[in-house]
Motif scaffolding. Structure first.
Motif, PDB file in Angstrom:
ATOM      1  N   THR A   5       0.760  -1.268   0.225  1.00 31.70           N
ATOM      2  CA  THR A   5      -0.047   0.182   0.081  1.00 31.70           C
ATOM      3  C   THR A   5       0.824   1.231  -0.208  1.00 31.70           C
ATOM      4  N   ILE A  40      -2.085   0.229  -6.246  1.00 26.40           N
ATOM      5  CA  ILE A  40      -2.416  -0.906  -5.386  1.00 26.40           C
ATOM      6  C   ILE A  40      -3.220  -1.837  -6.281  1.00 26.40           C
ATOM      7  N   PHE A  95      -3.371  -7.091   2.218  1.00 20.44           N
ATOM      8  CA  PHE A  95      -2.569  -5.866   2.178  1.00 20.44           C
ATOM      9  C   PHE A  95      -1.515  -6.092   3.441  1.00 20.44           C
ATOM     10  N   PRO A 131      -1.289   0.125   5.837  1.00 20.05           N
ATOM     11  CA  PRO A 131      -2.540   0.287   5.048  1.00 20.05           C
ATOM     12  C   PRO A 131      -3.426   1.559   5.893  1.00 20.05           C
ATOM     13  N   LEU A 160      -6.698   3.177  -0.363  1.00 22.52           N
ATOM     14  CA  LEU A 160      -7.040   1.854  -0.113  1.00 22.52           C
ATOM     15  C   LEU A 160      -8.467   1.344  -0.312  1.00 22.52           C
ATOM     16  N   VAL A 197      -6.721  -6.708   5.395  1.00 18.63           N
ATOM     17  CA  VAL A 197      -5.899  -5.508   5.761  1.00 18.63           C
ATOM     18  C   VAL A 197      -5.266  -5.757   7.117  1.00 18.63           C
TER      19      VAL A 197
END
Length: 314
Positions: free
Chosen positions: A47, A73, A98, A104, A111, A129
Motif C-alpha cells: 500500500t 495498489i 494488504f 494500510p 486503499l 487488511v
C-alpha cells in the motif's frame, strides 16, 4: 503505469516475488500457490513504497518513499492473478492481503477505493487488511468492512506487553495493546466477523505467561490468532529456520490450549526471494540508491515523513 515489472520465482517453494518500479517509487508483491493456483492463490501486496512505521523485524521499515495511488495498489493483484493463467472465478480460494510493504491504515484514501474495485473484480476474494495499529480513526475501515463483506482485519501485535512492543515497533503514535483490543471489539460488533491478532514468536516472548497476558487482552470468543515464524531481518541470517519454526509452533499450541482459533504463518521463499515481511534485496538496493526519494523511516532515525494522526473514537 510501471516502467518495469520483475518477477523472481522460487519454483521449489511455489512462490514468486514481484517488483514494480517507476522513476519515483518501487514496491513489491508476493504470489503464493497452495499447492496450485486453482486450489488456493494468495497474494500479498503493498500500500506504500517503503514504510514509515519502522518495525525492526521488517526490511520495509528502513525507508519510506510515498503512499501508493489506488491504481498502483490494484495493479499488483491484477498482474499476479493474470500470471496464474487461472480464471479467478473458478479458484477454490483466493486471498488478497494488504501486508507486504507499507501501513494500510496510513493510506486509507487510496486503499478504500482499491478494496471496492478489487471486490467488484473478484467478488469471492478474501481481502485482508493487516495493520500495525497507528493511532488513526478506525471508523472508515469499519464502515468499509460493513460495505464489503469479504474484508478481514488483522492487528500486528507481536508482543504481550506494551514495553516489548514499543521496542519492536518504534512508531510512537500507535495504539496500546488495550486500545487494539477495544478497536477490534468494536469492529467485531459492527461486522460480526472476528479480527485477528498477529504474534511474532521468538525466544523472549513465547512463555505461558505471554500467552496468559494475551488471553487477558483478547477474548478468544471474539479474536483469532496468527503466529508468525519470521522475526529476523538480517540478509545473512536464514530466518525460517527450524528453531524459529519450533518456537512458533509451540506458541501456537499454547494459544490453541487457551481457546483461540490459531494459524501459523510460515512464508515460503523467505530465505531465497524474501517471501515474507520485508523487502527483496533488489528493493533495498533501490532504496539506498535513491536518497532523494527514499527517506529513512522512524525506526532508523528522526521521522522524515509527516503522518496525520487522528484520535481514536471512544
Amino acid at each position: 503505469m510501471w516502467n518495469e515489472i520483475k518477477r523472481i520465482a522460487d519454483e521449489a517453494s511455489n512462490v514468486s516475488k514481484y517488483v514494480f518500479e517507476k522513476d519515483n517509487a518501487v514496491v513489491e508483491a508476493v504470489l503464493y500457490k497452495y499447492p496450485d493456483y486453482q486450489t488456493r492463490t494468495v497474494i500479498c501486496c503493498s500500500t506504500q513504497s517503503g514504510c514509515p512505521i519502522g518495525c525492526r523485524f521488517c526490511g520495509s521499515g528502513d525507508y519510506f518513499v510515498r503512499s501508493l495511488t489506488t491504481e498502483e495498489i490494484v495493479s499488483q493483484p491484477v498482474r499476479c492473478i493474470e500470471d496464474t493463467g487461472i480464471d479467478p472465478a473458478t479458484m477454490g480460494r483466493l486471498q488478497i492481503m494488504f501486508m507486504s510493504m507499507g501501513e494500510p491504515m496510513l493510506n486509507m484514501k487510496a486503499l478504500g477505493p482499491a478494496i471496492r474495485e478489487l471486490h467488484m473484480r473478484y467478488p469471492k476474494a478474501a481481502l485482508l487488511v493487516s495493520t500495525s495499529a497507528p493511532r488513526v480513526d478506525y471508523w472508515p475501515i469499519t464502515k468499509l468492512s460493513e460495505e464489503v463483506p469479504t474484508v478481514g482485519l488483522q492487528f500486528s501485535v507481536h508482543e504481550s506487553t506494551d514495553e516489548a512492543r514499543n521496542a519492536l515497533i518504534p512508531f510512537e503514535k500507535k495504539l496500546t495493546l488495550k486500545e487494539i483490543a477495544g478497536t477490534g471489539f468494536r469492529w467485531y460488533m459492527q461486522t460480526g466477523r472476528k479480527p485477528f491478532f498477529n504474534y511474532c514468536a521468538h525466544d523472549a516472548n513465547s512463555t505461558p505467561e505471554d500467552a496468559d497476558r494475551l488471553l487477558a487482552l483478547f477474548d478468544p470468543n471474539l479474536w483469532c490468532a496468527t503466529v508468525s515464524v519470521i522475526c529476523e531481518r538480517q540478509e545473512w541470517l536464514p530466518t525460517s529456520n527450524d528453531h524459529q519454526r519450533g518456537l512458533a509452533s509451540d506458541f501456537a499450541s499454547k494459544l490453541v490450549e487457551r481457546g483461540y482459533d490459531t494459524r501459523m504463518f510460515d512464508p515460503a521463499g523467505q530465505d531465497t526471494i524474501g517471501g515474507g515481511c520485508g523487502q527483496l534485496w533488489f528493493v533495498q538496493d533501490w532504496m539506498r540508491s535513491h536518497p532523494e526519494q527514499a527517506r529513512p523511516s522512524i525506526g532508523c532515525g528522526k521521522p522524515s515523513v509527516h503522518v496525520p494522526i487522528i484520535p481514536v473514537p471512544a
